[in-house]
Scaffold this active site. Structure first.
Site, mmCIF file in Angstrom:
data_model
loop_
_atom_site.group_PDB
_atom_site.id
_atom_site.type_symbol
_atom_site.label_atom_id
_atom_site.label_comp_id
_atom_site.label_asym_id
_atom_site.label_seq_id
_atom_site.Cartn_x
_atom_site.Cartn_y
_atom_site.Cartn_z
ATOM 1 N N TYR A 75 0.858 -0.992 0.026
ATOM 2 C CA TYR A 75 0.222 0.235 -0.151
ATOM 3 C C TYR A 75 1.140 1.974 -0.083
ATOM 4 O O TYR A 75 0.550 2.073 -0.714
ATOM 5 C CB TYR A 75 -1.168 -0.058 1.139
ATOM 6 C CG TYR A 75 -2.194 1.269 0.869
ATOM 7 C CD1 TYR A 75 -3.725 1.045 0.201
ATOM 8 C CD2 TYR A 75 -1.216 2.399 1.492
ATOM 9 C CE1 TYR A 75 -3.889 2.028 0.264
ATOM 10 C CE2 TYR A 75 -2.555 2.989 1.286
ATOM 11 C CZ TYR A 75 -4.121 3.216 1.009
ATOM 12 O OH TYR A 75 -4.874 4.257 0.938
ATOM 13 N N PHE A 127 -7.400 20.799 -24.458
ATOM 14 C CA PHE A 127 -7.966 19.643 -24.419
ATOM 15 C C PHE A 127 -8.943 19.597 -23.859
ATOM 16 O O PHE A 127 -9.552 19.965 -22.610
ATOM 17 C CB PHE A 127 -6.867 18.806 -24.337
ATOM 18 C CG PHE A 127 -6.852 17.617 -24.408
ATOM 19 C CD1 PHE A 127 -7.022 16.636 -25.778
ATOM 20 C CD2 PHE A 127 -7.733 17.019 -23.519
ATOM 21 C CE1 PHE A 127 -7.958 15.691 -25.781
ATOM 22 C CE2 PHE A 127 -7.453 15.553 -23.071
ATOM 23 C CZ PHE A 127 -7.509 15.091 -24.908
ATOM 24 N N THR A 128 -9.652 18.663 -24.407
ATOM 25 C CA THR A 128 -11.525 18.612 -23.651
ATOM 26 C C THR A 128 -11.214 18.267 -21.742
ATOM 27 O O THR A 128 -11.547 19.266 -21.061
ATOM 28 C CB THR A 128 -12.095 17.297 -23.621
ATOM 29 O OG1 THR A 128 -11.696 16.414 -24.314
ATOM 30 C CG2 THR A 128 -12.125 17.485 -25.808
ATOM 31 N N ASP A 218 1.400 20.330 -20.715
ATOM 32 C CA ASP A 218 0.815 18.910 -20.750
ATOM 33 C C ASP A 218 1.837 17.726 -21.762
ATOM 34 O O ASP A 218 1.841 17.929 -22.761
ATOM 35 C CB ASP A 218 -0.277 18.728 -21.830
ATOM 36 C CG ASP A 218 -1.155 17.717 -22.135
ATOM 37 O OD1 ASP A 218 -0.562 16.858 -21.909
ATOM 38 O OD2 ASP A 218 -2.253 17.520 -22.463
ATOM 39 N N LYS A 261 -0.563 7.429 -23.839
ATOM 40 C CA LYS A 261 0.145 7.869 -25.033
ATOM 41 C C LYS A 261 0.912 7.347 -25.490
ATOM 42 O O LYS A 261 1.436 6.585 -25.257
ATOM 43 C CB LYS A 261 -0.363 9.433 -25.367
ATOM 44 C CG LYS A 261 -1.570 9.812 -24.885
ATOM 45 C CD LYS A 261 -3.106 9.214 -25.714
ATOM 46 C CE LYS A 261 -4.284 9.791 -24.395
ATOM 47 N NZ LYS A 261 -4.350 11.420 -24.411
ATOM 48 N N ARG A 385 -14.622 14.412 -35.355
ATOM 49 C CA ARG A 385 -14.224 15.400 -35.057
ATOM 50 C C ARG A 385 -14.862 16.725 -35.526
ATOM 51 O O ARG A 385 -14.508 17.345 -37.176
ATOM 52 C CB ARG A 385 -12.513 15.469 -34.913
ATOM 53 C CG ARG A 385 -12.234 14.702 -34.117
ATOM 54 C CD ARG A 385 -12.011 15.296 -32.781
ATOM 55 N NE ARG A 385 -13.426 14.897 -31.433
ATOM 56 C CZ ARG A 385 -12.951 14.026 -30.227
ATOM 57 N NH1 ARG A 385 -11.534 14.412 -29.470
ATOM 58 N NH2 ARG A 385 -13.881 13.693 -29.427
ATOM 59 N N PHE A 452 -21.329 13.178 -28.708
ATOM 60 C CA PHE A 452 -20.210 12.985 -29.719
ATOM 61 C C PHE A 452 -20.917 11.335 -29.034
ATOM 62 O O PHE A 452 -20.627 10.370 -29.637
ATOM 63 C CB PHE A 452 -19.428 13.105 -30.590
ATOM 64 C CG PHE A 452 -18.568 13.259 -28.909
ATOM 65 C CD1 PHE A 452 -18.457 14.273 -28.504
ATOM 66 C CD2 PHE A 452 -17.327 12.279 -28.679
ATOM 67 C CE1 PHE A 452 -17.211 14.594 -26.873
ATOM 68 C CE2 PHE A 452 -16.730 12.843 -27.951
ATOM 69 C CZ PHE A 452 -16.322 13.794 -27.236
HETATM 70 C C1 LIG Z 1 -5.616 12.374 -23.732
HETATM 71 C C2 LIG Z 1 -4.817 13.097 -23.406
HETATM 72 C C3 LIG Z 1 -4.813 13.853 -22.123
HETATM 73 C C4 LIG Z 1 -5.783 12.978 -21.055
HETATM 74 O O1 LIG Z 1 -5.084 12.727 -20.175
HETATM 75 P P1 LIG Z 1 -6.847 10.744 -19.963
HETATM 76 O O2 LIG Z 1 -5.277 9.604 -19.815
HETATM 77 O O3 LIG Z 1 -7.239 9.909 -21.237
HETATM 78 O O4 LIG Z 1 -7.078 11.357 -18.855
HETATM 79 C C5 LIG Z 1 -5.051 15.321 -21.781
HETATM 80 N N1 LIG Z 1 -4.176 16.336 -22.812
HETATM 81 C C6 LIG Z 1 -3.765 15.186 -23.712
HETATM 82 C C7 LIG Z 1 -3.213 16.014 -25.062
HETATM 83 C C8 LIG Z 1 -4.092 14.150 -24.097
HETATM 84 O O5 LIG Z 1 -3.825 13.132 -25.505
#
Ligand SMILES: *Cc1c(COP(=O)(O)O)cnc(C)c1O
Length: 462
Positions: A75, A127-128, A218, A261, A385, A452
């Protein structure tokens, strides 16, 4: 004939296989009808080549799989946490690490630590999830990317660059105390995987340091960005991707990361920081949302796989092949005259549905239609998109009408071969040849949030 050009091949061989099922046209007709013409609602077992997303769909290496067996599931104080911390320090250069379950977990904690209600957060396109957490913490997001990013035909080599005049105008308007940080993405996902140059990032950093504003990276796709810098920016052609990555991070104060990613895992992320005070706050908050600060919602084995992924991500053969595969598909489509967004980005090829289906008005959902038709043609799954993703205007109730109406073909890392790429290209080209026979869609079900994902459609007749 003397030709010295050799074919390109994947820099790995296959040790374990996952069978793919080729469906019949009739089966796909039924599956797509059941899914309401929405590729998000298809079952993965009905898909042949899955180009929906590159998030968490990576193939792990034998080293990473071996690492899973070394999971220390304590843990507190897992050995894998310390391995991950060492890898982040070595390759990204930040002092402090807070692991999180994925990227948005890090975005939530960072936003809560740095943002006060009424603040402004400028960024190189939104980014969303990143913007959602900034807004939930009380900030207003302001897009300060260069104008070329919004033009699918602009060949600018660094469409992810920050427009320093836009940034300065915002800081003058609201005051530097209301701007806790600039949110810099490398590469910019929503612009089509377009890179930011090192020169631009350096200038943003100098500007911000003079004003007491932080720069938060990011870093989700920063290795892909480093590859573009190496290929396109003067002075970087002889530097290693690892060196370029370290330099990128050196101009920033911290980073949020989705390991799903660049880092070649199926789940994981982190927040990395240089400032001790912010780190202490973040380390405390992570306990509330994710888990203890030495696991942050991850199993020990997941942290081990991510630590190993960090090392593999910067290997030149890997990143060259990863982006090379996307480039290969994009280049072949360009040669066939298929309209796509240029320059070709790091993780995806974007079909320009407006030029692909010029006989369809935007209200007949050209990109949604194209994604559905591609599935019918070949069993390939892509993502819309365009107008569906853009949702409705909160005041008028009408659709938002985005400038870009795109279909994204996103390539999972190390998953598909050159032959899968050829099949993809041939399927798109065949569809392009019979594009005039393609009819649009009407929406028959519309959910309230992020439509979407769950909206349903029917083919227009006539
Ligand atoms: C996917 C992504 C995120 C969010 O990450 P998650 O692991 O899906 O929560 C943030 N910024 C970028 C550029 C991304 O491609």
């Amino acid at each position: 004939m003397t030709t010295t050009k050799r074919s390109w091949a994947e820099p790995y061989k296959i040790k374990m296989v996952e069978p793919l099922r080729v469906t019949t046209r009739e089966e796909r007709e039924r599956a797509l009808r059941e899914a309401g013409w929405n590729t998000f609602l298809l079952r993965s077992e009905d898909v042949y080549i899955d180009l929906l997303t590159d998030s968490g769909t990576n193939a792990m290496s034998d080293r990473q799989w071996a690492g899973l067996m070394l999971g220390d599931e304590a843990y507190a104080g897992s050995a894998n946490f310390y391995r991950l911390e060492a890898a982040v320090r070595k390759f990204y250069g930040y002092k402090y690490l807070v692991p999180t379950h994925q990227g948005r977990g890090a975005e939530n904690i960072l936003s809560q630590c740095l943002i006060k209600p009424g603040d402004y957060v400028p960024g190189n396109m939104y980014f969303t999830t990143t913007r959602a957490h900034q807004e939930l913490a009380g900030a207003t997001f302001v897009d300060v990317i260069i104008d070329e990013a919004h033009d699918p035909t602009s060949e600018h080599p660094f469409k992810g660059n920050v427009d320093l005049e836009k940034l300065d105008a915002l800081v003058k308007r609201v005051g530097a105390q209301k701007v806790p940080y600039v949110s810099v993405a490398a590469t910019v996902n929503m612009a089509g995987g377009q890179p930011i140059s090192m020169k631009n990032l350096r200038e943003v950093s100098e500007y911000c340091r003079a004003k007491g504003i932080k720069v938060i990276l990011d870093a989700t796709r920063a290795v892909e960005n480093a590859w573009f810098v190496k290929r396109r920016e003067k002075g970087y052609e002889h530097k290693s991707v690892a060196e370029i990555l370290r330099e990128t991070c050196s101009y920033t104060d911290g980073a949020t990361m989705s390991g799903k990613k660049d880092l070649l895992v199926n789940i994981g992320g982190f927040l990395a920081l240089n400032d001790e005070k912010t780190f202490e706050e973040a380390r405390n908050l992570v306990v509330v949302y994710e888990g203890l600060h030495t696991y942050g919602g991850l199993a020990g084995r997941d942290m081990e796989a991510m630590a190993r992924g960090i090392e593999e991500a910067v290997e030149e053969a890997h990143i060259r092949a990863r982006i090379g595969q996307v480039e290969y598909v994009g280049q072949r489509l360009l040669e066939a005259g298929v309209p796509i967004v240029v320059p070709i980005g790091g993780h995806a090829v974007f079909l320009d549905a407006t030029r692909f289906l010029p006989h369809l008005p935007q209200v007949a959902f050209p990109a949604q239609t194209l994604a559905g038709e591609l599935y019918l043609e070949s069993g390939i799954r892509a993502m819309e998109r365009g107008i569906v993703s853009a949702g409705r205007n909160r005041e008028t109730g009408d659709h938002n009408y985005p400038k870009l109406e795109l279909v994204r073909l996103t390539f999972p890392r190390r998953v598909y071969t050159q032959a899968h790429c050829d099949v993809t290209v041939e399927s798109v080209v065949e569809l392009y040849e019979r594009r005039r026979s393609i009819k649009g869609l009407r929406m028959v079900y519309e959910p309230k949030y992020l439509r979407f994902f769950q909206a349903r459609f029917d083919r227009l007749e006539g």
